[in-house]
Design a protein around this motif. Structure first.
Motif, mmCIF file in Angstrom:
data_model
loop_
_atom_site.group_PDB
_atom_site.id
_atom_site.type_symbol
_atom_site.label_atom_id
_atom_site.label_comp_id
_atom_site.label_asym_id
_atom_site.label_seq_id
_atom_site.Cartn_x
_atom_site.Cartn_y
_atom_site.Cartn_z
ATOM 1 N N PRO A 1 -0.919 -16.490 12.511
ATOM 2 C CA PRO A 1 0.370 -16.565 11.822
ATOM 3 C C PRO A 1 0.392 -15.755 10.518
ATOM 4 N N ASN A 2 -0.774 -15.239 10.113
ATOM 5 C CA ASN A 2 -0.900 -14.539 8.836
ATOM 6 C C ASN A 2 -0.784 -13.025 8.990
ATOM 7 N N LEU A 3 -0.517 -12.391 7.873
ATOM 8 C CA LEU A 3 -0.530 -10.942 7.777
ATOM 9 C C LEU A 3 -1.600 -10.574 6.747
ATOM 10 N N ILE A 4 -2.369 -9.525 7.032
ATOM 11 C CA ILE A 4 -3.458 -9.110 6.160
ATOM 12 C C ILE A 4 -3.116 -7.738 5.576
ATOM 13 N N VAL A 5 -3.264 -7.598 4.250
ATOM 14 C CA VAL A 5 -3.046 -6.319 3.571
ATOM 15 C C VAL A 5 -4.236 -6.020 2.673
ATOM 16 N N VAL A 6 -4.396 -4.745 2.345
ATOM 17 C CA VAL A 6 -5.534 -4.280 1.565
ATOM 18 C C VAL A 6 -5.015 -3.602 0.301
ATOM 19 N N ALA A 7 -5.559 -3.985 -0.850
ATOM 20 C CA ALA A 7 -5.141 -3.408 -2.134
ATOM 21 C C ALA A 7 -5.997 -2.187 -2.466
ATOM 22 N N SER A 8 -5.953 -1.183 -1.592
ATOM 23 C CA SER A 8 -6.840 -0.025 -1.735
ATOM 24 C C SER A 8 -6.316 1.023 -2.705
ATOM 25 N N GLN A 9 -5.015 1.220 -2.728
ATOM 26 C CA GLN A 9 -4.377 2.266 -3.531
ATOM 27 C C GLN A 9 -5.116 3.597 -3.376
ATOM 28 N N GLY A 10 -5.475 3.899 -2.133
ATOM 29 C CA GLY A 10 -6.092 5.194 -1.842
ATOM 30 C C GLY A 10 -7.420 5.436 -2.521
ATOM 31 N N GLY A 11 -8.126 4.373 -2.899
ATOM 32 C CA GLY A 11 -9.435 4.539 -3.536
ATOM 33 C C GLY A 11 -9.372 4.816 -5.022
ATOM 34 N N LEU A 12 -8.213 4.614 -5.638
ATOM 35 C CA LEU A 12 -8.099 4.812 -7.086
ATOM 36 C C LEU A 12 -8.913 3.754 -7.835
ATOM 37 N N PRO A 13 -9.243 4.010 -9.101
ATOM 38 C CA PRO A 13 -10.111 3.083 -9.837
ATOM 39 C C PRO A 13 -9.491 1.719 -10.150
ATOM 40 N N LYS A 14 -8.174 1.612 -10.178
ATOM 41 C CA LYS A 14 -7.511 0.345 -10.503
ATOM 42 C C LYS A 14 -6.799 -0.222 -9.280
ATOM 43 N N ASN A 15 -6.654 -1.556 -9.281
ATOM 44 C CA ASN A 15 -5.864 -2.202 -8.237
ATOM 45 C C ASN A 15 -4.403 -1.781 -8.376
ATOM 46 N N PRO A 16 -3.675 -1.772 -7.265
ATOM 47 C CA PRO A 16 -2.257 -1.408 -7.338
ATOM 48 C C PRO A 16 -1.439 -2.467 -8.083
#
Length: 164
Positions: A82-97
């Protein structure tokens, strides 16, 4: 490296302010196209390995932790029960999005899928074994997440969006 592949090594200039500006501009375009076409366009990620095997995109609404304004971010996602999974990658930038920090402050939100608008969810950040298992699942979905991980010194967060 294939024609549309991302490089294995961190691209020069990835950390420059213009990169974040470019990512935000392209996100706005993707969001506008998705909304305009009800997801017929903009619902697949076609960057890097996404050209060969495009993963799905959802639109994540998030409330600015300082401004209180509503923002929308297009994100690669995976269905997990029932869940959706997302990744806070921001293309490998040094900070979280930005959306990640906003979800920490305001975890109750809404996502828009191609055939499921206004799904109410609550965000939860994963840790430990759960994160490791979901990381492998997300890399199987979009292998460039592995490259993003190699390009940054931070641990890329994985967020579970649970129904509410």
């Amino acid at each position: 490296m294939g024609r549309f592949s991302l490089p294995d090594e961190k691209p020069p200039g990835l950390d420059k302010p213009g990169t974040v500006t470019f990512i935000k501009a392209m996100s706005k375009v993707n969001t506008a196209v998705f909304k305009l076409t009800n997801g017929r366009l903009g619902a697949k990620w076609r960057v890097g390995e996404g050209f060969k095997k495009p993963p799905p995109i959802l639109l994540l609404e998030h409330i600015g932790r300082k401004s209180g304004k509503t923002f929308t971010a297009p994100l690669v996602y995976q269905v997990d029960g029932p869940n959706l999974i997302v990744v806070a990658s921001q293309g490998g930038l040094p900070k979280n999005p930005q959306w990640y920090d906003n979800l920490i402050a305001n975890p109750d939100t809404v996502v828009h899928l191609r055939k499921d608008k206004n799904r109410k969810v609550r965000a939860r950040v994963t840790e430990g074994e759960e994160r490791a298992a979901l990381w492998d699942t997300m890399v199987d979905l979009y292998s460039d997440f592995q490259k993003y991980d190699k390009w940054t010194d931070r641990e890329i967060p994985i967020v579970v969006l649970e129904p509410r």
